[in-house]
Scaffold this motif. Structure first.
Motif, PDB file in Angstrom:
ATOM      1  N   GLN A 299       1.319  13.249   9.789  1.00 63.76           N
ATOM      2  CA  GLN A 299       0.054  12.524   9.611  1.00 63.76           C
ATOM      3  C   GLN A 299      -0.743  13.078   8.444  1.00 63.76           C
ATOM      4  OE1 GLN A 299      -1.702  12.642  13.445  1.00 63.76           O
ATOM      5  NE2 GLN A 299      -0.845  10.672  14.051  1.00 63.76           N
TER       6      GLN A 299
ATOM      7  N   ASP B 165      -3.893   3.526  -4.516  1.00 65.98           N
ATOM      8  CA  ASP B 165      -4.389   2.697  -5.624  1.00 65.98           C
ATOM      9  C   ASP B 165      -3.262   2.282  -6.570  1.00 65.98           C
ATOM     10  OD1 ASP B 165      -7.011   2.632  -4.781  1.00 65.98           O
ATOM     11  OD2 ASP B 165      -7.545   4.468  -5.859  1.00 65.98           O
TER      12      ASP B 165
ATOM     13  N   PHE C  32      -1.262  -0.332  -4.918  1.00 63.49           N
ATOM     14  CA  PHE C  32      -2.023  -1.577  -4.878  1.00 63.49           C
ATOM     15  C   PHE C  32      -1.968  -2.294  -6.229  1.00 63.49           C
ATOM     16  CE2 PHE C  32      -6.228  -3.643  -5.571  1.00 63.49           C
ATOM     17  CZ  PHE C  32      -6.059  -4.694  -4.690  1.00 63.49           C
TER      18      PHE C  32
ATOM     19  N   TRP D 204       0.230  -2.010  -8.545  1.00 67.81           N
ATOM     20  CA  TRP D 204       1.623  -2.445  -8.751  1.00 67.81           C
ATOM     21  C   TRP D 204       1.878  -3.755  -8.010  1.00 67.81           C
ATOM     22  CZ3 TRP D 204       5.613  -1.311 -11.813  1.00 67.81           C
ATOM     23  CH2 TRP D 204       6.919  -1.526 -11.379  1.00 67.81           C
TER      24      TRP D 204
ATOM     25  N   THR E  19       4.462  -1.254 -15.751  1.00 72.06           N
ATOM     26  CA  THR E  19       3.282  -0.972 -14.963  1.00 72.06           C
ATOM     27  C   THR E  19       2.117  -1.579 -15.702  1.00 72.06           C
ATOM     28  OG1 THR E  19       3.252   1.108 -16.106  1.00 72.06           O
ATOM     29  CG2 THR E  19       4.051   1.125 -13.843  1.00 72.06           C
ATOM     30  N   LYS E  20       1.137  -1.954 -14.965  1.00 73.44           N
ATOM     31  CA  LYS E  20      -0.064  -2.506 -15.572  1.00 73.44           C
ATOM     32  C   LYS E  20      -0.666  -1.463 -16.506  1.00 73.44           C
ATOM     33  CE  LYS E  20      -2.778  -6.206 -14.525  1.00 73.44           C
ATOM     34  NZ  LYS E  20      -2.254  -7.400 -15.118  1.00 73.44           N
TER      35      LYS E  20
ATOM     36  N   SER F 212      -5.588   0.984 -18.094  1.00 70.58           N
ATOM     37  CA  SER F 212      -7.006   0.622 -18.068  1.00 70.58           C
ATOM     38  C   SER F 212      -7.374  -0.186 -16.824  1.00 70.58           C
ATOM     39  CB  SER F 212      -7.345  -0.183 -19.314  1.00 70.58           C
ATOM     40  OG  SER F 212      -6.568  -1.360 -19.338  1.00 70.58           O
TER      41      SER F 212
ATOM     42  N   ASP G 299      -8.461  -1.990 -10.969  1.00 74.58           N
ATOM     43  CA  ASP G 299      -8.327  -2.438  -9.589  1.00 74.58           C
ATOM     44  C   ASP G 299      -8.012  -1.264  -8.671  1.00 74.58           C
ATOM     45  OD1 ASP G 299      -8.539  -5.254 -10.220  1.00 74.58           O
ATOM     46  OD2 ASP G 299      -6.572  -5.015 -11.164  1.00 74.58           O
ATOM     47  N   THR G 300      -8.758  -1.163  -7.593  1.00 75.34           N
ATOM     48  CA  THR G 300      -8.439  -0.120  -6.610  1.00 75.34           C
ATOM     49  C   THR G 300      -8.428  -0.749  -5.217  1.00 75.34           C
ATOM     50  OG1 THR G 300     -10.777   0.426  -6.461  1.00 75.34           O
ATOM     51  CG2 THR G 300      -9.434   1.824  -7.884  1.00 75.34           C
ATOM     52  N   LEU G 301      -7.744  -0.084  -4.338  1.00 69.95           N
ATOM     53  CA  LEU G 301      -7.708  -0.532  -2.953  1.00 69.95           C
ATOM     54  C   LEU G 301      -9.019  -0.091  -2.299  1.00 69.95           C
ATOM     55  CD1 LEU G 301      -5.707  -1.883  -0.954  1.00 69.95           C
ATOM     56  CD2 LEU G 301      -5.012   0.400  -0.275  1.00 69.95           C
TER      57      LEU G 301
ATOM     58  N   ILE H  22      -9.873  -0.333   3.556  1.00 68.82           N
ATOM     59  CA  ILE H  22      -8.449  -0.526   3.855  1.00 68.82           C
ATOM     60  C   ILE H  22      -7.732   0.819   3.908  1.00 68.82           C
ATOM     61  CG2 ILE H  22      -6.289  -1.558   3.020  1.00 68.82           C
ATOM     62  CD1 ILE H  22      -7.912  -3.963   2.177  1.00 68.82           C
ATOM     63  N   LYS H  23      -8.116   1.726   3.022  1.00 69.63           N
ATOM     64  CA  LYS H  23      -7.493   3.061   3.067  1.00 69.63           C
ATOM     65  C   LYS H  23      -7.765   3.727   4.410  1.00 69.63           C
ATOM     66  CE  LYS H  23      -7.721   3.930  -1.856  1.00 69.63           C
ATOM     67  NZ  LYS H  23      -8.557   4.487  -2.919  1.00 69.63           N
TER      68      LYS H  23
ATOM     69  N   LYS I 173      -8.452   2.230   7.157  1.00 68.64           N
ATOM     70  CA  LYS I 173      -7.753   1.479   8.186  1.00 68.64           C
ATOM     71  C   LYS I 173      -6.288   1.941   8.267  1.00 68.64           C
ATOM     72  CE  LYS I 173      -6.765  -3.271   9.666  1.00 68.64           C
ATOM     73  NZ  LYS I 173      -5.307  -3.222   9.581  1.00 68.64           N
ATOM     74  N   ILE I 174      -5.668   2.137   7.103  1.00 64.58           N
ATOM     75  CA  ILE I 174      -4.275   2.595   7.097  1.00 64.58           C
ATOM     76  C   ILE I 174      -4.170   3.920   7.851  1.00 64.58           C
ATOM     77  CG2 ILE I 174      -2.367   3.435   5.643  1.00 64.58           C
ATOM     78  CD1 ILE I 174      -3.317   1.519   3.449  1.00 64.58           C
ATOM     79  N   ILE I 175      -5.078   4.834   7.514  1.00 67.66           N
ATOM     80  CA  ILE I 175      -5.031   6.164   8.140  1.00 67.66           C
ATOM     81  C   ILE I 175      -5.280   6.074   9.648  1.00 67.66           C
ATOM     82  CG2 ILE I 175      -6.146   8.435   8.213  1.00 67.66           C
ATOM     83  CD1 ILE I 175      -6.554   8.115   5.148  1.00 67.66           C
TER      84      ILE I 175
ATOM     85  N   LEU J  20      -2.355   4.600  11.539  1.00 65.15           N
ATOM     86  CA  LEU J  20      -1.233   5.532  11.674  1.00 65.15           C
ATOM     87  C   LEU J  20      -1.530   6.604  12.719  1.00 65.15           C
ATOM     88  CD1 LEU J  20      -0.076   5.964   7.979  1.00 65.15           C
ATOM     89  CD2 LEU J  20       0.891   4.495   9.744  1.00 65.15           C
ATOM     90  N   GLU J  21      -2.791   6.987  12.814  1.00 66.07           N
ATOM     91  CA  GLU J  21      -3.153   7.999  13.816  1.00 66.07           C
ATOM     92  C   GLU J  21      -2.938   7.482  15.234  1.00 66.07           C
ATOM     93  OE1 GLU J  21      -7.070   9.025  12.601  1.00 66.07           O
ATOM     94  OE2 GLU J  21      -6.368  10.621  11.257  1.00 66.07           O
TER      95      GLU J  21
ATOM     96  N   LYS K 133      -0.563   5.505  16.126  1.00 60.41           N
ATOM     97  CA  LYS K 133       0.849   5.163  16.387  1.00 60.41           C
ATOM     98  C   LYS K 133       1.453   6.125  17.391  1.00 60.41           C
ATOM     99  CE  LYS K 133       1.394   1.537  14.234  1.00 60.41           C
ATOM    100  NZ  LYS K 133       1.816   0.325  14.875  1.00 60.41           N
TER     101      LYS K 133
END
Lengths: 199, 90
Positions: free
Chosen positions: A10, A22, A25, A27, B66-67, B70, B73-75, B79-80, B82-84, B87-88, B90
């Protein structure tokens, strides 16, 4: 998984989210063109990574491993999207009484319309791709394609498979496949010529 | 006359299709000859074939590149997190 192992994994994943989410994302966004899709793909990627952490074993760099997972997810997405998006379009081109993109480019005798004739592009070389504006034009032109053509084009280059294999995957005949590429290419070429070479 | 020519040497419309068929699948011997003769005589289709191949290499590189760095765009943090938290649990 033992508690100790679980805690370790974890911690790894949390670290990876902050380090790589990021990049993953961006990509996925570049490869799908849809923000929500890219977000979903990143979430699924971490889920798969977590579930198969014991297969990771540190043999490759975490970033490489995560990218290989998301690349498979992107290919899956385009296969699904192709099937979904083509439900609303018939793939049987040249049906009587239906409008066809080709009529935009060719006249009644099936010759290029005078204003659509491909002229000679002088500078179309590798360095164009270093040009940010050219990449923007290209992205814009790609996004103008109907959704299923867009996904088919992405698959053609991402998947590195033969034409026959792609037809099988998409469940279409070879003649539908090349006729779709013909139309997509004509439209892309035209868009690039108008937006890049003539402006 | 034009129609007869189109059958013998292809129309531009059909040539633009066979150009894609040639690159992605394969042409039968008759189609090969038709396309060869057609692009030998028609500058527009000759340009088109060249551009279609150029587009292949451009798209191939573009899709794999790859883009540019410059890209801002970031996540989203939501959402980050939420992902963590997913997973906790699970």
């Amino acid at each position: 998984m033992t508690n100790q192992k679980l805690a370790l994994s974890q911690q790894n994943i949390q670290e990876w989210v902050s380090l790589y989410a990021d990049d993953l994302f961006r990509w996925a966004l570049h490869k799908t063109g849809v923000k929500e899709t890219a977000e979903d793909l990143v979430q699924e990627t971490f889920l798969v990574a977590f579930k198969s952490l014991d297969r990771f074993q540190g043999k490759s760099k975490p970033k490489t491993w995560l990218f290989s997972i998301i690349n498979n997810k992107i290919i899956d997405y385009h296969r699904r999207n192709f099937k979904e998006a083509s439900k609303n379009h018939h793939l049987n081109f040249e049906r009587k009484g239906e409008s066809d993109v080709l009529n935009q480019f060719f006249d009644n005798s099936d010759t290029w319309k005078s204003n659509e004739k491909p002229s000679n592009w002088n500078e179309l070389e590798g360095h164009l791709l270093d040009d940010h504006e050219f990449n923007m034009v290209l992205d814009g032109c790609m996004k103008n394609l109907p959704g299923h053509w867009y996904s088919a084009i992405q698959l053609k280059y991402l998947d590195q498979k033969s034409g026959n294999e792609i037809c099988q995957e998409l469940g279409i005949t070879s003649s539908n496949y090349w006729k779709m590429l013909q139309r997509a290419k004509l439209q892309l070429r035209d868009c690039i010529e108008k937006k890049w070479f003539k402006e | 006359m034009k129609k007869l020519m189109n059958i013998l040497m292809l129309s531009c419309k059909r040539a633009s299709g066979l150009i894609e068929k040639k690159a992605n699948l394969s042409l039968n011997p008759f189609e090969k000859i038709q396309l060869f003769i057609h692009t030998g005589m028609c500058d527009a289709c000759k340009n088109y074939e060249k551009q279609s191949r150029d587009l292949d290499s451009i798209l191939d590189k573009h899709i794999h590149s790859t883009k540019p760095e410059s890209s801002k765009d970031t996540l989203s943090t939501d959402i980050k997190n939420k992902i963590i938290s997913d997973l906790e649990n699970k």
